[in-house]
Design a protein around this motif. Structure first.
Motif, short mmCIF file in Angstrom:
data_model
loop_
_atom_site.label_atom_id
_atom_site.label_comp_id
_atom_site.label_asym_id
_atom_site.label_seq_id
_atom_site.Cartn_x
_atom_site.Cartn_y
_atom_site.Cartn_z
N ALA A 148 -10.53 16.39 -15.58
CA ALA A 148 -10.83 17.27 -14.45
C ALA A 148 -10.90 16.47 -13.15
O ALA A 148 -10.47 16.96 -12.08
CB ALA A 148 -12.15 17.99 -14.70
N GLU A 149 -11.43 15.26 -13.23
CA GLU A 149 -11.50 14.41 -12.03
C GLU A 149 -10.10 14.05 -11.54
O GLU A 149 -9.83 14.08 -10.33
CB GLU A 149 -12.30 13.15 -12.35
N GLN A 150 -9.21 13.70 -12.50
CA GLN A 150 -7.85 13.35 -12.11
C GLN A 150 -7.12 14.57 -11.52
O GLN A 150 -6.37 14.46 -10.53
CB GLN A 150 -7.08 12.82 -13.32
N ALA A 151 -7.34 15.73 -12.15
CA ALA A 151 -6.72 16.96 -11.63
C ALA A 151 -7.20 17.25 -10.21
O ALA A 151 -6.43 17.69 -9.35
CB ALA A 151 -7.05 18.13 -12.56
N ALA A 152 -8.48 17.01 -9.95
CA ALA A 152 -9.02 17.23 -8.61
C ALA A 152 -8.40 16.26 -7.60
O ALA A 152 -8.09 16.63 -6.46
CB ALA A 152 -10.54 17.06 -8.64
N LYS A 153 -8.18 15.02 -8.04
CA LYS A 153 -7.53 14.04 -7.15
C LYS A 153 -6.08 14.44 -6.85
O LYS A 153 -5.63 14.34 -5.71
CB LYS A 153 -7.57 12.66 -7.80
N ASP A 154 -5.37 14.89 -7.92
CA ASP A 154 -3.98 15.33 -7.73
C ASP A 154 -3.89 16.53 -6.81
O ASP A 154 -2.99 16.63 -5.94
CB ASP A 154 -3.36 15.68 -9.09
N ALA A 155 -4.83 17.49 -6.96
CA ALA A 155 -4.84 18.68 -6.11
C ALA A 155 -5.14 18.31 -4.67
O ALA A 155 -4.56 18.88 -3.73
CB ALA A 155 -5.88 19.67 -6.62
N ALA A 156 -6.01 17.34 -4.48
CA ALA A 156 -6.34 16.89 -3.12
C ALA A 156 -5.11 16.24 -2.48
O ALA A 156 -4.83 16.46 -1.29
CB ALA A 156 -7.50 15.90 -3.17
N ALA A 157 -4.37 15.44 -3.28
CA ALA A 157 -3.16 14.79 -2.75
C ALA A 157 -2.11 15.83 -2.39
O ALA A 157 -1.42 15.73 -1.35
CB ALA A 157 -2.62 13.81 -3.79
N ALA A 158 -1.95 16.86 -3.26
CA ALA A 158 -0.97 17.92 -3.00
C ALA A 158 -1.32 18.69 -1.72
O ALA A 158 -0.44 19.04 -0.92
CB ALA A 158 -0.90 18.88 -4.18
N LYS A 159 -2.59 18.93 -1.52
CA LYS A 159 -3.02 19.64 -0.31
C LYS A 159 -2.74 18.80 0.93
O LYS A 159 -2.31 19.32 1.97
CB LYS A 159 -4.51 19.97 -0.38
N THR A 160 -2.98 17.50 0.81
CA THR A 160 -2.71 16.62 1.95
C THR A 160 -1.23 16.66 2.31
O THR A 160 -0.85 16.75 3.49
CB THR A 160 -3.14 15.18 1.61
N THR A 161 -0.38 16.61 1.27
CA THR A 161 1.07 16.66 1.51
C THR A 161 1.48 17.99 2.15
O THR A 161 2.30 18.04 3.09
CB THR A 161 1.82 16.47 0.18
N ALA A 162 0.90 19.08 1.65
CA ALA A 162 1.23 20.40 2.18
C ALA A 162 0.77 20.54 3.63
O ALA A 162 1.48 21.12 4.47
CB ALA A 162 0.58 21.49 1.32
N ASP A 163 -0.41 20.02 3.94
CA ASP A 163 -0.91 20.07 5.32
C ASP A 163 0.00 19.27 6.25
O ASP A 163 0.25 19.67 7.40
CB ASP A 163 -2.33 19.53 5.37
N GLN A 164 0.49 18.15 5.75
CA GLN A 164 1.40 17.33 6.55
C GLN A 164 2.71 18.07 6.81
O GLN A 164 3.29 17.96 7.91
CB GLN A 164 1.67 16.00 5.85
N ALA A 165 3.18 18.85 5.83
CA ALA A 165 4.41 19.63 5.99
C ALA A 165 4.23 20.70 7.06
O ALA A 165 5.15 20.98 7.86
CB ALA A 165 4.81 20.26 4.66
#
Length: 434
Positions: A94-111
């Protein structure tokens, strides 16, 4: 004529119903008129007491083993919850999934930021087709960012829940061990009570004559004994004996015994202790062995009291561990009547290694607490003893202490338990042999 003192009611009850031993503290219970009558009618025999002592020892040995097993289980559970336990695996995922989701959100915000910049960078003569394409790209980036934000929130929630489940499992493991630990404390108290009752009965069997009755209004009380003692020091404290009854007591003797073990609870460390007493009538310090008594109190009038100076010296080599002091008193009269405190109070203290700082400590409190307060007002000090204890060595400051077992989660688990101590009260002959 030789005399002997009657066993307390609680001991008789414990023999006839052995299960009660698990709730008896290392002394004797308070007595009531009805209970005293019942005790006289069904006093336990030495054989009964031997059976009770054997049963208590067997229960204690089982509790010791169960405690040792529980420590291993606790350590294994805590270790697993940090690595291989299903809850630990789920929390890590769950911790890794939360980190991956945070990274995906950062990428989406940058887009989204890039799409907005592209619109602002369009030339003034941009075609409608170019403007439409740029607006569509921004809309798509914002939708992706919104989805990523929702996914991150969901992942964070799952990680929080998984981590809570793991922490709850840790707490449950500690609580499970605490229950076993409490059972060990109870089994130890039962063994001490059973051994004390047996030793007392054997001593009394050697004597003949009148039974001594428990006297609630004769009390023995300790003040100034800290809950933490340091090896290599001497501690002064006071033992006060009070005759709160309306009868004159021709001769009063006090019992004080100290028992201790190392942290394992299996090694007796009593050889490192030296307990001494002194009174005004016997000013020279006298050693007090395990089965001896203090005969410097003398007579006590109704409502009178006497103080005995006490000092406890711990050799520098005394191992860290736990100790208990047992306190009681008896009286004898020339007419053959006799009696004593219904039980013995136990005072617990911790033993610190030489050179340790005791830290905050306080005076040890009796267990069990006295159920009957001395009667009368304005107790009169007797001339046989002094009310002010002499100070020799270091007298610990006030604070808190416990001789019960504790768990150190940082180290897995650690047990501190006082081993069994036998309480023996010795009484002198009242009068001459018949």
């Amino acid at each position: 004529m030789k005399i002997r003192r009657a066993l307390a009611t609680a001991v008789a009850a414990a023999v006839t119903a052995p299960v009660m031993l698990l709730s008896v503290t290392p002394a004797f219970a308070d007595t009531k008129p009805v209970a005293q009558t019942q005790d006289k009618q069904s006093k336990p025999t030495i054989k009964d007491l031997e059976k009770a002592a054997a049963a208590a020892k067997k229960a204690y040995d089982k509790a010791v083993q169960a405690n040792a097993d529980a420590i291993l289980v606790l350590r294994e559970t805590l270790d697993a919850l940090s690595s291989t336990h299903p809850l630990a695996v789920a929390a890590a995922a769950a911790e890794q999934a939360a980190k991956d989701a945070a990274a995906a959100k950062t990428t989406a915000d940058q887009a989204v930021t890039a799409a907005k910049a592209a619109i602002e960078a369009l030339p003034t003569d941009a075609t409608e087709e170019q403007k439409t394409a740029a607006a569509a790209a921004l809309s798509e980036a914002e939708a992706t960012a919104a989805t990523a934000a929702t996914a991150k929130t969901t992942a964070d929630t799952k990680f929080t829940e998984a981590e809570k489940a793991r922490q709850d499992a840790r707490v449950a493991a500690v609580q499970a061990y605490s229950a076993v630990d409490k059972a060990l404390d109870d089994a130890l108290a039962a063994k001490i009570a059973a051994d004390a009752a047996l030793a007392k009965a054997k001593k009394e069997a050697e004597e003949e004559g009148q039974d001594c009755e428990p006297e609630n209004d004769l009390t023995a009380e300790v003040t100034g004994l800290p809950t933490k003692l340091v090896a290599g020091t001497t501690t002064a404290f006071s033992l006060r004996v009070t005759n709160g009854s309306d009868r004159h007591m021709d001769e009063v003797i006090a019992y004080a015994g100290v028992h201790a073990t190392d942290k394992s609870g299996l090694k007796d460390t009593g050889k490192f202790f030296r307990l001494q007493w002194s009174t005004k009538s016997s000013p020279k310090w006298q050693d007090l062995s395990l089965d001896s008594y203090i005969d410097g109190v003398g007579a006590l009038k109704p409502g009178a009291r006497a103080d005995v100076k006490m000092r406890l010296t711990l050799d520098k080599a005394t191992p860290a561990g736990n100790g208990v002091a047992f306190i009681a008193a008896d009286f004898f009269n020339e007419d053959g009547s006799c009696g004593g405190t219904p039980g013995a109070d136990m005072y617990e203290f911790d033993v610190k290694a030489a050179g340790s700082k005791p830290g905050k400590t306080e005076d040890a409190k009796p267990k069990p607490s006295k159920t009957t307060k001395p009667g009368g007002n304005g107790h009169t000090p007797q001339g046989s003893a002094s009310a002010t204890p002499a100070t020799n060595g270091s007298l610990a400051a006030t604070g808190s202490s416990s001789a019960t077992t504790s768990i150190a989660l940082a180290g897995g688990a650690a047990v501190v338990l006082g081993a069994a101590a036998v309480f023996v009260v010795r009484r002198r002959k009242a009068g001459s042999d018949a």
